[in-house]
Design a protein around this motif. Sequence first.
Motif, PDB file in Angstrom:
ATOM      1  N   MET A  61       0.848  -1.194   0.000  1.00 49.51           N
ATOM      2  CA  MET A  61       0.000   0.000   0.000  1.00 49.51           C
ATOM      3  C   MET A  61       0.884   1.244   0.000  1.00 49.51           C
ATOM      4  O   MET A  61       1.620   1.478   0.936  1.00 49.51           O
ATOM      5  CB  MET A  61      -0.841  -0.021   1.282  1.00 49.51           C
ATOM      6  CG  MET A  61      -2.222   0.521   1.114  1.00 49.51           C
ATOM      7  SD  MET A  61      -3.320  -0.692   0.391  1.00 49.51           S
ATOM      8  CE  MET A  61      -2.784  -2.188   1.210  1.00 49.51           C
ATOM      9  N   ARG A  62       0.810   2.037  -1.053  1.00 49.95           N
ATOM     10  CA  ARG A  62       1.626   3.250  -1.029  1.00 49.95           C
ATOM     11  C   ARG A  62       0.966   4.284  -0.108  1.00 49.95           C
ATOM     12  O   ARG A  62      -0.270   4.363  -0.015  1.00 49.95           O
ATOM     13  CB  ARG A  62       1.816   3.803  -2.442  1.00 49.95           C
ATOM     14  CG  ARG A  62       0.522   4.250  -3.109  1.00 49.95           C
ATOM     15  CD  ARG A  62       0.714   4.524  -4.603  1.00 49.95           C
ATOM     16  NE  ARG A  62      -0.571   4.604  -5.261  1.00 49.95           N
ATOM     17  CZ  ARG A  62      -1.345   5.694  -5.293  1.00 49.95           C
ATOM     18  NH1 ARG A  62      -0.972   6.801  -4.705  1.00 49.95           N
ATOM     19  NH2 ARG A  62      -2.512   5.665  -5.905  1.00 49.95           N
ATOM     20  N   PRO A  63       1.759   5.073   0.591  1.00 47.14           N
ATOM     21  CA  PRO A  63       1.172   6.096   1.458  1.00 47.14           C
ATOM     22  C   PRO A  63       0.529   7.179   0.601  1.00 47.14           C
ATOM     23  O   PRO A  63       0.951   7.406  -0.540  1.00 47.14           O
ATOM     24  CB  PRO A  63       2.383   6.643   2.215  1.00 47.14           C
ATOM     25  CG  PRO A  63       3.563   6.326   1.359  1.00 47.14           C
ATOM     26  CD  PRO A  63       3.216   5.131   0.534  1.00 47.14           C
ATOM     27  N   SER A  64      -0.493   7.805   1.108  1.00 46.47           N
ATOM     28  CA  SER A  64      -1.231   8.785   0.310  1.00 46.47           C
ATOM     29  C   SER A  64      -1.489  10.033   1.124  1.00 46.47           C
ATOM     30  O   SER A  64      -2.619  10.304   1.529  1.00 46.47           O
ATOM     31  CB  SER A  64      -2.559   8.184  -0.147  1.00 46.47           C
ATOM     32  OG  SER A  64      -2.341   6.942  -0.752  1.00 46.47           O
ATOM     33  N   PRO A  65      -0.437  10.799   1.374  1.00 41.93           N
ATOM     34  CA  PRO A  65      -0.592  11.970   2.224  1.00 41.93           C
ATOM     35  C   PRO A  65      -1.507  13.008   1.587  1.00 41.93           C
ATOM     36  O   PRO A  65      -2.065  13.859   2.273  1.00 41.93           O
ATOM     37  CB  PRO A  65       0.838  12.499   2.352  1.00 41.93           C
ATOM     38  CG  PRO A  65       1.544  12.015   1.125  1.00 41.93           C
ATOM     39  CD  PRO A  65       0.890  10.722   0.749  1.00 41.93           C
ATOM     40  N   ASP A  66      -1.676  12.896   0.250  1.00 44.12           N
ATOM     41  CA  ASP A  66      -2.451  13.919  -0.450  1.00 44.12           C
ATOM     42  C   ASP A  66      -3.923  13.541  -0.571  1.00 44.12           C
ATOM     43  O   ASP A  66      -4.698  14.291  -1.136  1.00 44.12           O
ATOM     44  CB  ASP A  66      -1.853  14.116  -1.840  1.00 44.12           C
ATOM     45  CG  ASP A  66      -1.812  12.807  -2.622  1.00 44.12           C
ATOM     46  OD1 ASP A  66      -1.614  11.737  -1.980  1.00 44.12           O
ATOM     47  OD2 ASP A  66      -1.994  12.833  -3.837  1.00 44.12           O
ATOM     48  N   LYS A  67      -4.321  12.395  -0.040  1.00 44.21           N
ATOM     49  CA  LYS A  67      -5.702  11.959  -0.218  1.00 44.21           C
ATOM     50  C   LYS A  67      -6.592  12.503   0.892  1.00 44.21           C
ATOM     51  O   LYS A  67      -6.167  12.624   2.043  1.00 44.21           O
ATOM     52  CB  LYS A  67      -5.775  10.428  -0.183  1.00 44.21           C
ATOM     53  CG  LYS A  67      -5.109   9.743  -1.366  1.00 44.21           C
ATOM     54  CD  LYS A  67      -5.901   9.939  -2.645  1.00 44.21           C
ATOM     55  CE  LYS A  67      -5.230   9.200  -3.801  1.00 44.21           C
ATOM     56  NZ  LYS A  67      -5.820   9.573  -5.101  1.00 44.21           N
ATOM     57  N   THR A  68      -7.838  12.802   0.536  1.00 44.18           N
ATOM     58  CA  THR A  68      -8.808  13.221   1.549  1.00 44.18           C
ATOM     59  C   THR A  68      -9.202  12.048   2.427  1.00 44.18           C
ATOM     60  O   THR A  68      -9.336  12.177   3.635  1.00 44.18           O
ATOM     61  CB  THR A  68     -10.047  13.825   0.846  1.00 44.18           C
ATOM     62  OG1 THR A  68      -9.608  14.965   0.106  1.00 44.18           O
ATOM     63  CG2 THR A  68     -11.105  14.249   1.846  1.00 44.18           C
ATOM     64  N   LEU A  69      -9.374  10.881   1.795  1.00 40.04           N
ATOM     65  CA  LEU A  69      -9.802   9.698   2.547  1.00 40.04           C
ATOM     66  C   LEU A  69      -8.690   8.655   2.548  1.00 40.04           C
ATOM     67  O   LEU A  69      -8.255   8.201   1.490  1.00 40.04           O
ATOM     68  CB  LEU A  69     -11.067   9.102   1.920  1.00 40.04           C
ATOM     69  CG  LEU A  69     -11.703   7.931   2.662  1.00 40.04           C
ATOM     70  CD1 LEU A  69     -12.176   8.355   4.052  1.00 40.04           C
ATOM     71  CD2 LEU A  69     -12.864   7.354   1.866  1.00 40.04           C
ATOM     72  N   THR A  70      -8.221   8.289   3.728  1.00 42.85           N
ATOM     73  CA  THR A  70      -7.179   7.264   3.861  1.00 42.85           C
ATOM     74  C   THR A  70      -7.625   6.269   4.926  1.00 42.85           C
ATOM     75  O   THR A  70      -8.578   6.526   5.668  1.00 42.85           O
ATOM     76  CB  THR A  70      -5.842   7.882   4.308  1.00 42.85           C
ATOM     77  OG1 THR A  70      -5.978   8.293   5.681  1.00 42.85           O
ATOM     78  CG2 THR A  70      -5.443   9.080   3.468  1.00 42.85           C
ATOM     79  N   SER A  71      -6.897   5.165   4.999  1.00 44.66           N
ATOM     80  CA  SER A  71      -7.282   4.186   6.024  1.00 44.66           C
ATOM     81  C   SER A  71      -6.977   4.716   7.423  1.00 44.66           C
ATOM     82  O   SER A  71      -7.448   4.154   8.403  1.00 44.66           O
ATOM     83  CB  SER A  71      -6.591   2.851   5.766  1.00 44.66           C
ATOM     84  OG  SER A  71      -5.199   3.054   5.658  1.00 44.66           O
ATOM     85  N   ARG A  72      -6.247   5.807   7.510  1.00 46.42           N
ATOM     86  CA  ARG A  72      -5.988   6.394   8.833  1.00 46.42           C
ATOM     87  C   ARG A  72      -7.117   7.320   9.299  1.00 46.42           C
ATOM     88  O   ARG A  72      -7.382   7.413  10.488  1.00 46.42           O
ATOM     89  CB  ARG A  72      -4.658   7.156   8.841  1.00 46.42           C
ATOM     90  CG  ARG A  72      -3.425   6.235   8.903  1.00 46.42           C
ATOM     91  CD  ARG A  72      -2.137   7.021   8.906  1.00 46.42           C
ATOM     92  NE  ARG A  72      -2.016   7.866   7.728  1.00 46.42           N
ATOM     93  CZ  ARG A  72      -1.635   7.412   6.507  1.00 46.42           C
ATOM     94  NH1 ARG A  72      -1.340   6.153   6.329  1.00 46.42           N
ATOM     95  NH2 ARG A  72      -1.543   8.236   5.491  1.00 46.42           N
TER      96      ARG A  72
END
Lengths: 487, 487
Positions: free
Chosen positions: A1-12
């Motif tokens: 899973m690549r990290p997605s700091p720019d996404k509005t919705l993440t698994s975090r």
Amino acid sequence: MRPSPDKTLTSRNMNAKVRKAEYAVRGELAIRSEHIKVELANGASFPFKRVVGCNIGNPQALNQKPITFFRQVASLVEYPDLLKDENAELTSKLYPSDAIARAKLLLKHIGSVGAYSHSQGIPAIRENVAKFIAERDGYPADPSKIFLTQGASAGVQLTLQMIVEHSQVGIMIPIPQYPLYTATLAVLDANPVPYYLDESKGWGLTTQELQRSFDEAAEKGIETRALVIINPGNPTGQCLTEENMREIIGFCRRNKVILLADEVYQTNIYQPEQRPFHSFKKVLKSMGPEYEGFEMISYHSISKGMIGECGRRGGYFECEGLCPSILEQIYKISSISLCPNVQGQIMIDLMVNPPKKSDPSFALYKQEYDAIYYTLIKRAKKLEDMFNTLEGYTCNSADGAMYLFPQIRLPMKAIEAAKEAGKEPDQFYCLAMLEATGVCMVAGSGFGQVEGTAHFRSTFLPQPELFDEFCAQIEAFHKEFMDKYRD
Amino acid sequence: MRPSPDKTLTSRNMNAKVRKAEYAVRGELAIRSEHIKVELANGASFPFKRVVGCNIGNPQALNQKPITFFRQVASLVEYPDLLKDENAELTSKLYPSDAIARAKLLLKHIGSVGAYSHSQGIPAIRENVAKFIAERDGYPADPSKIFLTQGASAGVQLTLQMIVEHSQVGIMIPIPQYPLYTATLAVLDANPVPYYLDESKGWGLTTQELQRSFDEAAEKGIETRALVIINPGNPTGQCLTEENMREIIGFCRRNKVILLADEVYQTNIYQPEQRPFHSFKKVLKSMGPEYEGFEMISYHSISKGMIGECGRRGGYFECEGLCPSILEQIYKISSISLCPNVQGQIMIDLMVNPPKKSDPSFALYKQEYDAIYYTLIKRAKKLEDMFNTLEGYTCNSADGAMYLFPQIRLPMKAIEAAKEAGKEPDQFYCLAMLEATGVCMVAGSGFGQVEGTAHFRSTFLPQPELFDEFCAQIEAFHKEFMDKYRD
């Protein structure tokens, strides 16, 4: 899973309650088995020819033939032109007269299977469900307290959602349990209040254990509002005695706990003399006026029994003793999803009102029904016996349902290998079985089990002609596994 | 409602979020109309012969004939014995060859409509959905990002559930809106962040208004995570221009808001020259690499369009730009409910892959499809024109969807009478209409509207042969209502 700091919705930052939910029946093992299926189809080489999905009670996926009469009616209501006079002669050559009559009657009530129905379910079908319950139990049932659903799972989710007021609410569930319950409670942010079934007594249930569980939760500040009983048991296959059921009802009454009776396996009964099925509704009603107003919800489904119409998504629940205002709220919340799918509702009608002795389709219906039933008894026994011959296995009989839940005492070496692989020991074992045989089980850790024990759940649904091969595969795998890891 | 102090579950201690949810489409008016239906059937006297349900887009309940080819395939897959060699001759007299071929192909992929399928939807059907989207938009689609659902409503509920992390999360919704959105947000304890459609400009939408709505919510500490756009509009029927859609996408990107595009009415387009449908996916893709990774979910359904197979519960959503881990979570949460019903999935296959020009069923398919389509255009216009002749009414045209949402300026006397009856003025008006004509509408207060205005939503689905009578009934009722209450 690549990290997605720019996404509005993440698994975090997603809904953490959803993230927490787990559903092992379609988890890692099932996902891996789907991948293997695709690889097999693309010509990859495995030490087996096919994947056998024993992770889920899905009989028609393993080629159980559907009940012919039910499908004839479903086929006719889809294409009402078949019922027109100009097609009568041809149609009568392909469909028996009672299927035609039933389809006409259903369409009279329904109009079209393509129209949204009453959100609670088609009134005429709810009346037939009420008749079925009354005949089964010998006590009347009220169609206005019956809700048709998209499978029993949808009914369980909907009713638990009504009950869970806040995060201190507790719902008692058996361990082992069907993971729908823990998954739904996770999403609702409620507390599973576990009570243990006693494996050494055929997965027996005592009110002492229920009370222990309730009291311990109360000490932690949990308000226990409901008790889930799965009878016949899933994954454990036990069937409750009437006496035991009276005790359970008494426990609920004393502790002001709503009884949620998951009775979807009510016709999967394999020792009908010693361990017949009793519905909680019947037992409750037999307990007299003292129990008037007792709050209970019971669930049933078209997915199990000898019908096995899982893919259709149909079921119902009956409410007993609930406040009228709660029934109104259940209706309202059902209406937001508009209605349960109509073909699923039709299959409920057929389940509760199958061909009668004098009907042209009765003989075939009975033959098909019995054929499935009697081989299920045989297959359950054969698999149990085989499990009990294997090194380190012990397995209780299935009084009912579609599953065995054997315990395996795994060698320390295997437990260490599992630890190294970052897996629970039983998950490790089931993954090895899948890779060696194509047989997909669900590890006991997905259902809950006594700390330090290892189990898995297996259906006994592979078809009779393949059943010996299926048993032999498991046997061979286990021998090899033990040879590799024996301490 | 009798009080129930002795009950474990009451409307006072139930899940308060569920209690708060409202769904007017099947609320007081619809419930009253169901009662009237029963009373009519029991011989009670009303000033009308039948109840006409214009509260809900349910065409087959108002006798819209289903598409024959679709039902033929659905009928064949229910009863695979029809496809056996020994029945080939008879079957070929009742079913066209392309329906038979499609049923065989589907069964090859599915096995049985009675088996649980892949929780995300049958892979072969998702591939066909991807092809359909690619052909519609001119940009590729990925089957692994498509989820089949039990109707678009289930998809909306599931995806909103993923997004709502805590009670300060906001979701932007249009006012007026389809009440699925407010109901789902109430259950999830999230904040509807309303933006207003401009009635005076044909229910137009500006990014200024979107920004105002977003900023005001932010000032209150609400974290707005997503924007719902219903296009074509429900209940308002407007269809967005491509330019407007680009602005909306830009707004989402600037504000880091996920776009939720409810496009279930994409084929209900009544001014195809001036106001064609554009999918948000297509517009997004046309905006170039700058918008790579933009997060969007779009929804479609078999319940609307010319298909109208509402009772079957089928739909899909396509995810664009979502984190892979979120897709995994969506899969997991779908798997808890096992699978969308298979007949609903089959109808999705038929919707996205109808008969082609060279197929035997094409001519009939086209004839049936066009007949529904062209009379819908006519009915929409006729109802709009009629509304605009009524005292105090103003009504925008429907560019698309299945509804008109006229504004009524009610006399003060009526508003006072409503207050006395404890009703919203538009609810009072709609109840009076139901009792006088049997026509069931939904009051504007159920969708949201500018404070102090009154509207209702009406479908234009009564069948062409009954449409004049339907219009005349409303006209007569309104005249009488105004004569009674005119100031």
